[in-house]
Design a protein around this motif. Structure first.
Motif, mmCIF file in Angstrom:
data_model
loop_
_atom_site.group_PDB
_atom_site.id
_atom_site.type_symbol
_atom_site.label_atom_id
_atom_site.label_comp_id
_atom_site.label_asym_id
_atom_site.label_seq_id
_atom_site.Cartn_x
_atom_site.Cartn_y
_atom_site.Cartn_z
ATOM 1 N N LEU A 1 38.656 37.113 42.908
ATOM 2 C CA LEU A 1 38.413 37.656 44.235
ATOM 3 C C LEU A 1 36.897 37.749 44.328
ATOM 4 O O LEU A 1 36.248 38.205 43.384
ATOM 5 C CB LEU A 1 39.006 39.075 44.357
ATOM 6 C CG LEU A 1 40.515 39.199 44.162
ATOM 7 C CD1 LEU A 1 40.900 40.685 44.003
ATOM 8 C CD2 LEU A 1 41.241 38.619 45.364
ATOM 9 N N HIS A 2 36.341 37.287 45.424
ATOM 10 C CA HIS A 2 34.886 37.320 45.561
ATOM 11 C C HIS A 2 34.485 38.193 46.737
ATOM 12 O O HIS A 2 34.797 37.892 47.888
ATOM 13 C CB HIS A 2 34.354 35.900 45.780
ATOM 14 C CG HIS A 2 32.882 35.860 46.054
ATOM 15 N ND1 HIS A 2 32.321 35.045 46.997
ATOM 16 C CD2 HIS A 2 31.845 36.564 45.507
ATOM 17 C CE1 HIS A 2 31.009 35.235 47.021
ATOM 18 N NE2 HIS A 2 30.698 36.143 46.138
ATOM 19 N N ILE B 1 35.967 39.637 40.994
ATOM 20 C CA ILE B 1 37.050 40.392 40.371
ATOM 21 C C ILE B 1 38.054 39.375 39.840
ATOM 22 O O ILE B 1 38.470 38.485 40.567
ATOM 23 C CB ILE B 1 37.739 41.308 41.408
ATOM 24 C CG1 ILE B 1 36.725 42.269 42.024
ATOM 25 C CG2 ILE B 1 38.899 42.051 40.772
ATOM 26 C CD1 ILE B 1 37.259 43.034 43.228
ATOM 27 N N VAL C 1 39.523 33.994 46.353
ATOM 28 C CA VAL C 1 39.901 34.766 47.523
ATOM 29 C C VAL C 1 38.647 35.517 47.949
ATOM 30 O O VAL C 1 38.096 36.304 47.181
ATOM 31 C CB VAL C 1 41.036 35.757 47.202
ATOM 32 C CG1 VAL C 1 41.404 36.555 48.446
ATOM 33 C CG2 VAL C 1 42.256 35.020 46.660
#
Lengths: 161, 161
Positions: free
Chosen positions: B109-110, B118, B147
């Motif tokens: 996850l960005h 993450i 994401v």
DNA sequence: CTACTTGCAAATCATTTGCAGATGA
DNA sequence: TCATCTGCAAATGATTTGCAAGTAG
């Protein structure tokens, strides 16, 4: 994932990209200039993935005529991205663009030999993004999936070689 | 996805990164030098995502002492990537690295606000890649899913601001 | 020994910016 | 009119390269 359209049902007609862009520009107090028109027309003349250089190659005549310049191409690509008409991704350190306006959401297979992008759609990826995001209390704006490998053509070529 | 290890079962002990790298270097007729040792030790001193500049910041002392230079940092990052000890990705036009050796496969996850990555694991993504690849007669080497959005911390901060 | 390495300075390459003149609303 | 744009030339910033001197095996 800002959707500035009141409706994008696929059955409805949709205004041409240039008009859509004109709206966006107006909403920002920007102007519809000859160069922005030329660039948008070229970008939406066919569906493809492209980078700034490839786009400039297509605009060669206009560039030689001094009607469009390199900085303007870059500036307009940024605006089109902001406007949500195109989507930007980074491939091997280079910015690559594709149509977003009037084109369905999708992800890509990327051939590391010929550098081609193959599109595919997969609803499940949205579902997965949402699940993961929920688990991490994360607010999604979008996702992007790349599958890297070797395409059928290049495998064939390798076997022959 | 080249796996040069005969065994990577998580219960087994695994040789330290430097030794692993030494093997790789030897197999290529390359040498174990002071600078490669310093860089590998630093890279594997803690688990994190980093770019060349951040790594150089950590190596500041060695750099000031002229024991390591910027080009050598770049050269060694390439070798570590080739060796499969670290993995490279591009984030906002910049190359970012993370541990691959001894670390489980995952995606990210960005957060577009604080730029944090993450990690998350999702077996299903492999399955999807395989299905899609089969449909397009594509030979997978790996996949990567990002994401993008806003992390919990940044959302909190925004509400307060 | 001697081929591989390194640091340095300079080159690259994509992209961006400052600015004076040009132009759209 | 006049704020927005444009092309030009030059700047940027990350990464890479040529090369002579240094060093691992």
């Amino acid at each position: 994932m800002a959707d500035n359209n009141f409706s994008l049902n696929s059955v409805e007609v949709q205004q041409p990209p240039l008009e859509r862009f004109a709206q966006f520009l107006q909403s920002r107090g920007k102007r519809v200039t000859k160069q922005r028109r030329i660039i948008v027309e070229q970008v939406f003349s066919h569906h493809d993935h492209f980078d700034a250089d490839e786009l400039m190659a297509h605009l060669r005549e206009a560039i030689e005529r001094r009607e469009v310049s390199r900085p303007t191409v870059y500036r307009t690509l940024s605006e089109l991205t902001e406007a949500g008409l195109i989507r930007k991704m980074t491939l091997a350190g280079r910015s690559v663009y594709e149509h977003a306006y009037g084109y369905p959401r999708h992800d890509h297979l990327h051939c590391q030999v010929c550098n081609t992008l193959i599109e595919f759609q997969c609803e499940e990826l949205d579902r997965i993004s949402q699940t993961v995001a929920r688990q991490h209390d994360f607010q999604i704006s979008s996702h992007r999936m790349f599958v890297t490998g070797i395409c059928a053509n290049c495998r064939k070529a390798q076997k022959l070689g």
